[in-house]
Enzyme design. Structure first.
Site, PDB file in Angstrom:
ATOM      1  N   GLY A   7     -76.377 -42.169  15.184  1.00 35.65           N
ATOM      2  CA  GLY A   7     -75.272 -42.992  15.676  1.00 35.65           C
ATOM      3  C   GLY A   7     -75.722 -44.434  15.824  1.00 35.65           C
ATOM      4  N   SER A   9     -73.691 -47.121  17.077  1.00 30.45           N
ATOM      5  CA  SER A   9     -72.891 -48.010  17.923  1.00 30.45           C
ATOM      6  C   SER A   9     -73.753 -48.426  19.123  1.00 30.45           C
ATOM      7  CB  SER A   9     -71.606 -47.279  18.312  1.00 30.45           C
ATOM      8  OG  SER A   9     -70.795 -48.072  19.116  1.00 30.45           O
ATOM      9  N   HIS A  10     -73.130 -48.678  20.256  1.00 28.66           N
ATOM     10  CA  HIS A  10     -73.881 -49.239  21.391  1.00 28.66           C
ATOM     11  C   HIS A  10     -75.077 -48.394  21.809  1.00 28.66           C
ATOM     12  CE1 HIS A  10     -71.270 -52.614  22.380  1.00 28.66           C
ATOM     13  NE2 HIS A  10     -70.275 -51.849  22.005  1.00 28.66           N
ATOM     14  N   SER A  41     -66.470 -51.941  18.675  1.00 28.51           N
ATOM     15  CA  SER A  41     -65.024 -51.819  18.902  1.00 28.51           C
ATOM     16  C   SER A  41     -64.556 -52.778  19.989  1.00 28.51           C
ATOM     17  CB  SER A  41     -64.672 -50.385  19.302  1.00 28.51           C
ATOM     18  OG  SER A  41     -64.887 -49.524  18.210  1.00 28.51           O
ATOM     19  N   CYS A  42     -65.468 -53.131  20.884  1.00 32.48           N
ATOM     20  CA  CYS A  42     -65.131 -54.068  21.972  1.00 32.48           C
ATOM     21  C   CYS A  42     -64.662 -55.412  21.405  1.00 32.48           C
ATOM     22  CB  CYS A  42     -66.348 -54.321  22.864  1.00 32.48           C
ATOM     23  SG  CYS A  42     -67.291 -52.854  23.258  1.00 32.48           S
ATOM     24  N   ALA A 113     -67.885 -40.705  20.453  1.00 34.37           N
ATOM     25  CA  ALA A 113     -66.629 -39.969  20.589  1.00 34.37           C
ATOM     26  C   ALA A 113     -65.661 -40.389  19.493  1.00 34.37           C
ATOM     27  CB  ALA A 113     -66.024 -40.271  21.959  1.00 34.37           C
ATOM     28  N   ASP A 179     -46.562 -44.094  28.071  1.00 35.55           N
ATOM     29  CA  ASP A 179     -47.671 -43.516  28.831  1.00 35.55           C
ATOM     30  C   ASP A 179     -47.140 -42.452  29.786  1.00 35.55           C
ATOM     31  OD1 ASP A 179     -50.770 -44.808  29.682  1.00 35.55           O
ATOM     32  OD2 ASP A 179     -49.909 -43.105  30.749  1.00 35.55           O
ATOM     33  N   TYR A 188     -57.484 -48.173  36.218  1.00 37.10           N
ATOM     34  CA  TYR A 188     -58.158 -49.461  36.449  1.00 37.10           C
ATOM     35  C   TYR A 188     -57.605 -50.225  37.644  1.00 37.10           C
ATOM     36  CZ  TYR A 188     -59.756 -48.357  31.846  1.00 37.10           C
ATOM     37  OH  TYR A 188     -60.305 -47.690  30.783  1.00 37.10           O
ATOM     38  N   GLY A 246     -57.017 -41.608  24.740  1.00 36.88           N
ATOM     39  CA  GLY A 246     -58.267 -40.965  25.149  1.00 36.88           C
ATOM     40  C   GLY A 246     -59.164 -40.615  23.979  1.00 36.88           C
ATOM     41  N   ALA A 300     -66.332 -44.133  29.732  1.00 37.96           N
ATOM     42  CA  ALA A 300     -66.654 -44.516  28.352  1.00 37.96           C
ATOM     43  C   ALA A 300     -66.675 -46.034  28.213  1.00 37.96           C
ATOM     44  CB  ALA A 300     -65.629 -43.894  27.412  1.00 37.96           C
ATOM     45  N   ALA A 302     -69.196 -49.486  26.825  1.00 37.15           N
ATOM     46  CA  ALA A 302     -70.376 -49.940  26.091  1.00 37.15           C
ATOM     47  C   ALA A 302     -71.542 -50.206  27.043  1.00 37.15           C
ATOM     48  CB  ALA A 302     -70.029 -51.218  25.328  1.00 37.15           C
ATOM     49  N   ARG A 306     -75.169 -48.600  26.562  1.00 36.69           N
ATOM     50  CA  ARG A 306     -76.360 -49.452  26.428  1.00 36.69           C
ATOM     51  C   ARG A 306     -77.434 -49.031  27.436  1.00 36.69           C
ATOM     52  NH1 ARG A 306     -76.479 -54.277  23.209  1.00 36.69           N
ATOM     53  NH2 ARG A 306     -74.857 -53.903  21.720  1.00 36.69           N
TER      54      ARG A 306
HETATM   55  P1  FAD Z   1     -69.514 -44.643  19.459  1.00 37.78           P
HETATM   56  O1  FAD Z   1     -69.078 -46.049  19.604  1.00 37.78           O
HETATM   57  O2  FAD Z   1     -68.517 -43.564  19.593  1.00 37.78           O
HETATM   58  O3  FAD Z   1     -70.223 -44.526  18.034  1.00 37.78           O
HETATM   59  C1  FAD Z   1     -70.847 -43.368  17.598  1.00 37.78           C
HETATM   60  C2  FAD Z   1     -71.427 -43.647  16.232  1.00 37.78           C
HETATM   61  O4  FAD Z   1     -72.126 -42.497  15.810  1.00 37.78           O
HETATM   62  C3  FAD Z   1     -70.361 -43.930  15.186  1.00 37.78           C
HETATM   63  O5  FAD Z   1     -70.731 -45.051  14.439  1.00 37.78           O
HETATM   64  C4  FAD Z   1     -70.343 -42.646  14.335  1.00 37.78           C
HETATM   65  O6  FAD Z   1     -69.979 -42.888  12.989  1.00 37.78           O
HETATM   66  C5  FAD Z   1     -71.778 -42.183  14.457  1.00 37.78           C
HETATM   67  N1  FAD Z   1     -71.951 -40.729  14.322  1.00 37.78           N
HETATM   68  C6  FAD Z   1     -71.313 -39.780  15.042  1.00 37.78           C
HETATM   69  N2  FAD Z   1     -71.735 -38.548  14.676  1.00 37.78           N
HETATM   70  C7  FAD Z   1     -72.656 -38.725  13.716  1.00 37.78           C
HETATM   71  C8  FAD Z   1     -73.456 -37.835  12.936  1.00 37.78           C
HETATM   72  N3  FAD Z   1     -73.393 -36.517  13.116  1.00 37.78           N
HETATM   73  N4  FAD Z   1     -74.303 -38.362  12.024  1.00 37.78           N
HETATM   74  C9  FAD Z   1     -74.386 -39.713  11.835  1.00 37.78           C
HETATM   75  N5  FAD Z   1     -73.647 -40.596  12.541  1.00 37.78           N
HETATM   76  C10 FAD Z   1     -72.800 -40.110  13.472  1.00 37.78           C
HETATM   77  N6  FAD Z   1     -66.608 -50.963  26.345  1.00 37.78           N
HETATM   78  C11 FAD Z   1     -66.993 -51.989  27.162  1.00 37.78           C
HETATM   79  O7  FAD Z   1     -67.943 -51.838  27.942  1.00 37.78           O
HETATM   80  N7  FAD Z   1     -66.347 -53.189  27.104  1.00 37.78           N
HETATM   81  C12 FAD Z   1     -65.321 -53.430  26.262  1.00 37.78           C
HETATM   82  O8  FAD Z   1     -64.762 -54.534  26.234  1.00 37.78           O
HETATM   83  C13 FAD Z   1     -64.888 -52.374  25.427  1.00 37.78           C
HETATM   84  N8  FAD Z   1     -63.854 -52.555  24.568  1.00 37.78           N
HETATM   85  C14 FAD Z   1     -63.487 -51.541  23.719  1.00 37.78           C
HETATM   86  C15 FAD Z   1     -62.429 -51.759  22.850  1.00 37.78           C
HETATM   87  C16 FAD Z   1     -62.041 -50.735  21.979  1.00 37.78           C
HETATM   88  C17 FAD Z   1     -60.892 -50.982  21.045  1.00 37.78           C
HETATM   89  C18 FAD Z   1     -62.720 -49.487  21.989  1.00 37.78           C
HETATM   90  C19 FAD Z   1     -62.307 -48.390  21.050  1.00 37.78           C
HETATM   91  C20 FAD Z   1     -63.770 -49.273  22.854  1.00 37.78           C
HETATM   92  C21 FAD Z   1     -64.172 -50.289  23.728  1.00 37.78           C
HETATM   93  N9  FAD Z   1     -65.216 -50.108  24.642  1.00 37.78           N
HETATM   94  C22 FAD Z   1     -65.590 -51.135  25.482  1.00 37.78           C
HETATM   95  C23 FAD Z   1     -65.913 -48.811  24.710  1.00 37.78           C
HETATM   96  C24 FAD Z   1     -67.142 -48.820  23.847  1.00 37.78           C
HETATM   97  O9  FAD Z   1     -66.813 -49.244  22.555  1.00 37.78           O
HETATM   98  C25 FAD Z   1     -67.759 -47.426  23.804  1.00 37.78           C
HETATM   99  O10 FAD Z   1     -68.045 -47.031  25.132  1.00 37.78           O
HETATM  100  C26 FAD Z   1     -69.024 -47.431  22.974  1.00 37.78           C
HETATM  101  O11 FAD Z   1     -68.738 -47.743  21.641  1.00 37.78           O
HETATM  102  C27 FAD Z   1     -69.719 -46.078  23.007  1.00 37.78           C
HETATM  103  O12 FAD Z   1     -70.823 -46.155  22.181  1.00 37.78           O
HETATM  104  P2  FAD Z   1     -71.539 -44.845  21.629  1.00 37.78           P
HETATM  105  O13 FAD Z   1     -72.879 -45.299  21.142  1.00 37.78           O
HETATM  106  O14 FAD Z   1     -71.501 -43.760  22.624  1.00 37.78           O
HETATM  107  O15 FAD Z   1     -70.697 -44.288  20.429  1.00 37.78           O
END
Ligand code: FAD
Length: 452
Positions: A7, A9-10, A41-42, A113, A179, A188, A246, A300, A302, A306
């Protein structure tokens, strides 16, 4: 040591950074099933509203940049199976479907997720979108400039739904938010704040349909959505639906590998270690300790992903430092208003099992003699445990940016401070910034009056 991180992302990005820092000799293999690393996504709202022009810049890392640091980056690579005894994984190359095996000594899961898809008739129709990740960001951006799209329905009024609604309203479209909750931003803010924000949304041509859910999406002859029917029986036109109702952890494939709870969340200890000692987990597929209650729950964010990713890396070889409990702090703007909140609110107290009392204040950001051009009303609510006097949460809102106050309350929550600690705490005063008594002092003094 061979460390695999799944994964990007963050949670995954921070884990990789942490391993690079703490174990510079480790071999790091970083797996991402998408074709891009570290999309934030943030930052999607800034991209949708044209503040950030290039979708690819909404990221903290690039493949070449991370490879230059010695990380083996595997994009388009989905990990589909793990054999924890053999410390081996199956990795499928997404385009070709070809699979290979890879070995690890330590593994960090940051699989996150996926958006929850409403199980209603019409869910498979074209133009029923989600809002998470780079692929959806690109599709949503295209939709935001599509002249055939006039009516947009956003399902869910959490912060993602509000970001979607504002973006499409600013793009000139008529937006309807639906909603199940009776108020927007239900986890919130309390009603003192949402009453104002709901009026603001209505004034900006965003229609609110609250206390109801989607019963059905109705399609046209081309298989695209044309209207929404709600559980109250009303119907309205929709050329685009954005579901923000969600998320669900991306963990089905892990059920036989590590312990998951009944919702599929990965169980971890305070060192981010799963039930398999060499497998760690971070991010939205895990729960965090909520400082006000000491209980674990899904928040949930970022920020949490982190913190957990950093912690997983730090504790890979031995249990060195526990992950900090969090307060669940977040901030958002809703057209002209900016708010931030942390901890427990009246609307969430029952769900998190907390007993709170609150004080609510309306004041001005800076002294009243400062003219309106440099001043604005500020709304603040402080929640506390009436028995122990411990601070349990706070919410703040204004058209001026006073959101940073909430970070002070967040720290107070983490340190379990009381209203007595806050009442006379030393905060700066400068008439261009605040009042001689900071609004947090005033609220805590009011809370003392209420209890004494
Ligand atoms: P995710 O972001 O869910 O990413 C998981 C990654 O793992 C993905 O890239 C996926 O492709 C990869 N993956 C999954 N399974 C596999 C696998 N089996 N093999 C290889 N790769 C895989 N949070 C804040 O704190 N502040 C904000 O302003 C904020 N704004 C947001 C705005 C939006 C529109 C959204 C959707 C979310 C926001 N968030 C914000 C929440 C934040 O984005 C998430 O909490 C954060 O992205 C979670 O990170 P994560 O690493 O858990 O996983």
């Amino acid at each position: 040591m061979k460390v695999a991180v799944i994964g990007s992302s963050h949670g995954g990005y921070e884990a990789v950074r942490g391993v690079l820092h703490d174990f510079p000799d480790a071999q790091i293999d970083w797996y991402e099933k998408g074709d891009f690393v570290s999309f934030l996504s943030c930052g999607m709202e800034l991209y949708l509203q044209g503040v950030v022009k290039d979708v690819n810049s909404v990221s903290y890392a690039t493949v070449p940049g991370m490879e230059a640091k010695g990380v083996h980056v595997h994009i388009n690579s989905e990990v589909t199976a793990i054999d924890p005894d053999a410390h081996r994984m199956t990795v499928v190359e997404v385009q070709s479907g070809r699979d290979t095996t890879a070995e690890y000594d330590k593994l960090i899961l940051a699989v996150g997720a996926v958006p929850f898809k409403l199980p209603v008739p019409g869910k498979e129709l074209k133009n029923v979108y989600a809002m998470r990740g780079r692929d959806w960001a690109i599709k949503l951006k295209q939709a935001s400039v599509d002249p055939t799209i006039k009516n947009v329905t956003v399902v869910g009024s959490g912060y993602i739904g509000i970001e979607a609604a504002e973006s499409f309203a600013k793009a000139g479209m008529h937006v309807t938010i639906i909603d199940l909750n009776p108020t927007i931003l239900g986890t919130y803010l309390d009603s003192e704040f949402t009453d104002i924000l709901q009026d603001e949304l209505t004034a900006q041509n965003v229609e609110l349909r609250l206390s109801q859910s989607v019963k059905e999406y109705v399609g046209n002859d081309h298989g695209a959505v044309k209207s929404v029917i709600s559980t109250t029986g009303s119907t309205w036109p929709a050329d685009l639906v954005i579901e923000t109702a969600g998320i669900r952890p991306a963990t089905k494939w892990l059920a036989d590998v590590i312990d998951l709870d009944e919702h599929g969340m990965i169980k971890t200890n305070e060192y981010q270690q799963t039930s398999q000692p060499d497998i760690f987990a971070a991010g939205d597929a895990t729960e965090v300790e909520f400082a006000p209650t000491g209980k674990k729950q899904l928040i949930a964010l970022a920020t949490n992903a982190r913190r957990q990713g950093r912690s997983a890396a730090y504790n890979l070889e031995e249990q060195r430092r526990k992950t900090t409990a969090v307060s669940g702090s977040s901030a958002l703007h809703v057209f002209s208003y900016k708010f931030a909140s942390t901890g427990v609110k009246d609307v969430t107290a029952a769900t998190v099992g907390a007993k709170i009392e609150s004080v609510f204040l309306k004041d001005t950001v800076v002294p009243p003699f400062v003219p309106e051009s440099h001043n604005a009303p500020v709304y603040f609510k402080l929640s506390f445990d009436p028995e122990t006097r411990t601070i349990m949460g706070a919410q703040i809102m204004s058209t001026m940016d006073v959101t940073a106050n909430i970070n002070a309350i967040s720290l107070a929550l983490q340190q379990h401070l009381t209203i007595d600690d806050l009442a006379y705490a030393d905060f700066f005063f400068q008439p261009g910034f605040d009042r001689p008594w900071n609004i947090m002092n005033v609220a805590a003094q009011k809370a003392q009056d209420k209890l004494d």
